[in-house]
Design a protein around this motif. Structure first.
Motif, PDB file in Angstrom:
ATOM      1  N   PRO A 139       0.930  -1.216   0.013  1.00  0.00           N
ATOM      2  CA  PRO A 139      -0.045   0.040  -0.022  1.00  0.00           C
ATOM      3  C   PRO A 139       0.650   1.139   0.026  1.00  0.00           C
ATOM      4  O   PRO A 139       0.260   2.281  -0.613  1.00  0.00           O
ATOM      5  N   VAL A 140       2.000   1.162   0.523  1.00  0.00           N
ATOM      6  CA  VAL A 140       2.937   2.361   0.611  1.00  0.00           C
ATOM      7  C   VAL A 140       3.197   2.918  -0.797  1.00  0.00           C
ATOM      8  O   VAL A 140       3.353   4.003  -1.061  1.00  0.00           O
ATOM      9  N   SER A 141       3.453   1.770  -1.735  1.00  0.00           N
ATOM     10  CA  SER A 141       3.838   2.235  -3.198  1.00  0.00           C
ATOM     11  C   SER A 141       2.554   2.908  -3.607  1.00  0.00           C
ATOM     12  O   SER A 141       2.671   3.901  -4.604  1.00  0.00           O
ATOM     13  N   VAL A 142       1.360   2.228  -3.650  1.00  0.00           N
ATOM     14  CA  VAL A 142       0.032   3.047  -4.087  1.00  0.00           C
ATOM     15  C   VAL A 142      -0.015   4.473  -3.505  1.00  0.00           C
ATOM     16  O   VAL A 142      -0.471   5.309  -4.296  1.00  0.00           O
ATOM     17  N   ALA A 143       0.361   4.795  -2.419  1.00  0.00           N
ATOM     18  CA  ALA A 143       0.129   6.092  -1.363  1.00  0.00           C
ATOM     19  C   ALA A 143       1.104   6.855  -2.283  1.00  0.00           C
ATOM     20  O   ALA A 143       0.688   8.132  -2.381  1.00  0.00           O
ATOM     21  N   GLU A 144       2.351   6.432  -2.448  1.00  0.00           N
ATOM     22  CA  GLU A 144       3.388   7.395  -3.042  1.00  0.00           C
ATOM     23  C   GLU A 144       2.938   7.825  -4.429  1.00  0.00           C
ATOM     24  O   GLU A 144       3.194   9.077  -4.943  1.00  0.00           O
ATOM     25  N   ALA A 145       2.423   6.868  -5.165  1.00  0.00           N
ATOM     26  CA  ALA A 145       1.877   7.202  -6.544  1.00  0.00           C
ATOM     27  C   ALA A 145       0.911   8.240  -6.459  1.00  0.00           C
ATOM     28  O   ALA A 145       0.928   9.311  -7.080  1.00  0.00           O
ATOM     29  N   PHE A 146       0.038   7.972  -5.462  1.00  0.00           N
ATOM     30  CA  PHE A 146      -1.254   8.965  -5.441  1.00  0.00           C
ATOM     31  C   PHE A 146      -0.865  10.326  -5.079  1.00  0.00           C
ATOM     32  O   PHE A 146      -1.144  11.168  -5.610  1.00  0.00           O
ATOM     33  N   SER A 147       0.179  10.114  -3.946  1.00  0.00           N
ATOM     34  CA  SER A 147       0.614  11.570  -3.367  1.00  0.00           C
ATOM     35  C   SER A 147       1.551  12.499  -4.365  1.00  0.00           C
ATOM     36  O   SER A 147       1.466  13.679  -4.514  1.00  0.00           O
ATOM     37  N   ARG A 148       2.114  11.689  -5.344  1.00  0.00           N
ATOM     38  CA  ARG A 148       2.953  12.648  -6.197  1.00  0.00           C
ATOM     39  C   ARG A 148       2.064  13.249  -7.304  1.00  0.00           C
ATOM     40  O   ARG A 148       2.379  14.326  -7.864  1.00  0.00           O
ATOM     41  N   GLU A 149       0.799  12.522  -7.504  1.00  0.00           N
ATOM     42  CA  GLU A 149      -0.045  12.963  -8.772  1.00  0.00           C
ATOM     43  C   GLU A 149      -0.738  13.901  -8.150  1.00  0.00           C
ATOM     44  O   GLU A 149      -1.205  15.055  -8.627  1.00  0.00           O
ATOM     45  N   GLU A 150      -1.508  13.810  -6.888  1.00  0.00           N
ATOM     46  CA  GLU A 150      -2.300  14.589  -6.137  1.00  0.00           C
ATOM     47  C   GLU A 150      -2.119  15.650  -5.114  1.00  0.00           C
ATOM     48  O   GLU A 150      -2.700  16.528  -5.075  1.00  0.00           O
ATOM     49  N   LEU A 151      -1.200  15.263  -4.592  1.00  0.00           N
ATOM     50  CA  LEU A 151      -0.610  16.022  -2.982  1.00  0.00           C
ATOM     51  C   LEU A 151       0.764  16.071  -3.099  1.00  0.00           C
ATOM     52  O   LEU A 151       1.698  15.218  -2.245  1.00  0.00           O
ATOM     53  N   PRO A 152       1.446  16.824  -4.028  1.00  0.00           N
ATOM     54  CA  PRO A 152       2.927  17.058  -4.142  1.00  0.00           C
ATOM     55  C   PRO A 152       3.318  17.657  -2.740  1.00  0.00           C
ATOM     56  O   PRO A 152       4.692  17.370  -2.736  1.00  0.00           O
ATOM     57  N   GLU A 153       2.587  18.086  -1.856  1.00  0.00           N
ATOM     58  CA  GLU A 153       3.081  18.704  -0.555  1.00  0.00           C
ATOM     59  C   GLU A 153       3.141  17.691   0.516  1.00  0.00           C
ATOM     60  O   GLU A 153       3.428  18.071   1.617  1.00  0.00           O
ATOM     61  N   ILE A 154       3.085  16.568   0.338  1.00  0.00           N
ATOM     62  CA  ILE A 154       2.757  15.204   1.278  1.00  0.00           C
ATOM     63  C   ILE A 154       4.347  15.501   2.003  1.00  0.00           C
ATOM     64  O   ILE A 154       5.128  15.327   1.308  1.00  0.00           O
ATOM     65  N   GLN A 155       4.282  15.353   3.494  1.00  0.00           N
ATOM     66  CA  GLN A 155       5.459  15.229   4.290  1.00  0.00           C
ATOM     67  C   GLN A 155       5.348  14.173   5.203  1.00  0.00           C
ATOM     68  O   GLN A 155       4.236  13.918   5.863  1.00  0.00           O
ATOM     69  N   SER A 156       6.241  13.738   5.432  1.00  0.00           N
ATOM     70  CA  SER A 156       6.417  12.516   6.576  1.00  0.00           C
ATOM     71  C   SER A 156       7.381  12.995   7.646  1.00  0.00           C
ATOM     72  O   SER A 156       8.380  13.449   7.420  1.00  0.00           O
ATOM     73  N   LYS A 157       6.910  12.680   8.878  1.00  0.00           N
ATOM     74  CA  LYS A 157       7.829  12.975  10.054  1.00  0.00           C
ATOM     75  C   LYS A 157       7.658  11.721  10.860  1.00  0.00           C
ATOM     76  O   LYS A 157       6.460  11.293  11.352  1.00  0.00           O
ATOM     77  N   VAL A 158       8.910  11.265  11.537  1.00  0.00           N
ATOM     78  CA  VAL A 158       8.975  10.120  12.649  1.00  0.00           C
ATOM     79  C   VAL A 158       9.506  10.868  13.933  1.00  0.00           C
ATOM     80  O   VAL A 158      10.648  11.521  13.608  1.00  0.00           O
ATOM     81  N   ARG A 159       9.267  10.438  14.974  1.00  0.00           N
ATOM     82  CA  ARG A 159       9.697  11.127  16.189  1.00  0.00           C
ATOM     83  C   ARG A 159       9.797   9.937  17.007  1.00  0.00           C
ATOM     84  O   ARG A 159       8.720   9.299  17.486  1.00  0.00           O
ATOM     85  N   TYR A 160      10.883   9.656  17.748  1.00  0.00           N
ATOM     86  CA  TYR A 160      11.099   8.628  18.754  1.00  0.00           C
ATOM     87  C   TYR A 160      11.504   9.476  19.897  1.00  0.00           C
ATOM     88  O   TYR A 160      12.495  10.402  19.937  1.00  0.00           O
ATOM     89  N   SER A 161      10.981   9.289  20.830  1.00  0.00           N
ATOM     90  CA  SER A 161      11.247   9.724  22.443  1.00  0.00           C
ATOM     91  C   SER A 161      11.426   8.667  23.306  1.00  0.00           C
ATOM     92  O   SER A 161      10.580   7.831  23.672  1.00  0.00           O
ATOM     93  N   GLY A 162      12.432   8.384  23.906  1.00  0.00           N
ATOM     94  CA  GLY A 162      12.742   7.580  24.878  1.00  0.00           C
ATOM     95  C   GLY A 162      13.885   7.848  26.266  1.00  0.00           C
ATOM     96  O   GLY A 162      14.544   8.904  25.986  1.00  0.00           O
TER      97      GLY A 162
END
Length: 247
Positions: free
Chosen positions: A29-52
């Motif tokens: 599904p991540v591949s499908v999501a990336e394909a959609f995001s490039r076509e429809e939402l070029p400004e999609i951003q991802s953020k991962v935050r670890y706190s321990g």
């Protein structure tokens, strides 16, 4: 609106680990999501935050060794020099790695009371933040890898994933609600609490499919949704957080 809702739905499939068929072929599904995001939402951003938390108080060399080991476990090479600053309530050591795909910040934080040059009863934490432009597949990989690597190195904490997307125009409160309803239903989440106004639109929910939870008061939650209109840019901003969003 339907295209945007479809994109966000597929993004949440990433987190839930669901597989989907695209053009009669099995695909992550991540591949499908990336394909959609490039076509429809070029400004999609991802953020991962670890706190321990870290049980041991480390001096500067030990901090660099710990952060470097964490980076290697994440398959990040060429670890940079660390910078340590003394603060009124402790000290902080940071290292920043910037590349074409995004930025990663490693932080070791010690909080306590100074007695001359000795920090009394320090409480120590490790924070890692990874930001990418549209590379959701990498973000999901690093979220999982971060928790695994941190546990291996004796840290106790968790990693969260936040996805941001924008689209032109101003959506209505009804649009916000319909989008949130669709997203929550795809992962079996129920609304726990909310605040629904044009200036502040937040929904907090819980789904047994999404693993561990955080708490708002006595309520468990592991998915958050936010929407707002940016009048300066003329864009509607959406954010999804698992288990929570940075406020």
């Amino acid at each position: 609106m339907r295209k945007w809702m479809a994109v966000l739905t597929i993004i949440l499939w990433i987190v839930a680990g669901v597989k989907q068929v695209w053009e009669q072929k099995a695909a992550e599904p991540v591949s499908v999501a990336e394909a959609f995001s490039r076509e429809e939402l070029p400004e999609i951003q991802s953020k991962v935050r670890y706190s321990g938390s870290c049980e041991k108080y480390l001096e500067e060399d030990g901090r660099k060794e710990l952060l470097c080991s964490l980076a290697k476990e994440m398959h990040i090479e060429n670890f940079p020099q660390t910078v340590t600053e003394r603060r009124d309530n402790g000290s902080v050591t940071t290292a920043v790695i910037e590349g074409k795909e995004g930025k990663t910040t490693f932080t070791y934080l010690a909080v306590g009371t100074w007695l001359y040059d000795t920090l009394i009863s320090p409480r120590c934490y490790v924070i890692v933040e990874l930001e990418t432009e549209g590379h959701m597949e990498a973000a999901v990989f690093y979220r999982n890898k971060l928790e695994e690597a941190a546990s291996k190195l004796g840290l106790s904490g968790s990693a969260g994933l936040e996805l941001k997307g924008s689209r032109p125009g101003k959506d209505t409160l009804e649009d916000y609600g319909n989008t949130a309803k669709t997203l929550f239903s795809q992962v079996g989440a129920k609304e726990v609490s909310s605040w629904k106004t044009e200036s502040l639109y937040r929904i907090y929910g819980y789904s047994p499919r999404l693993g561990s939870a955080v708490y708002r008061g006595e309520e468990a939650m592991n998915i958050s949704f936010a929407a707002e209109y940016d009048s300066i840019a003329g864009m509607t901003r959406y954010r999804i957080g698992v288990p929570s969003l940075e406020e």
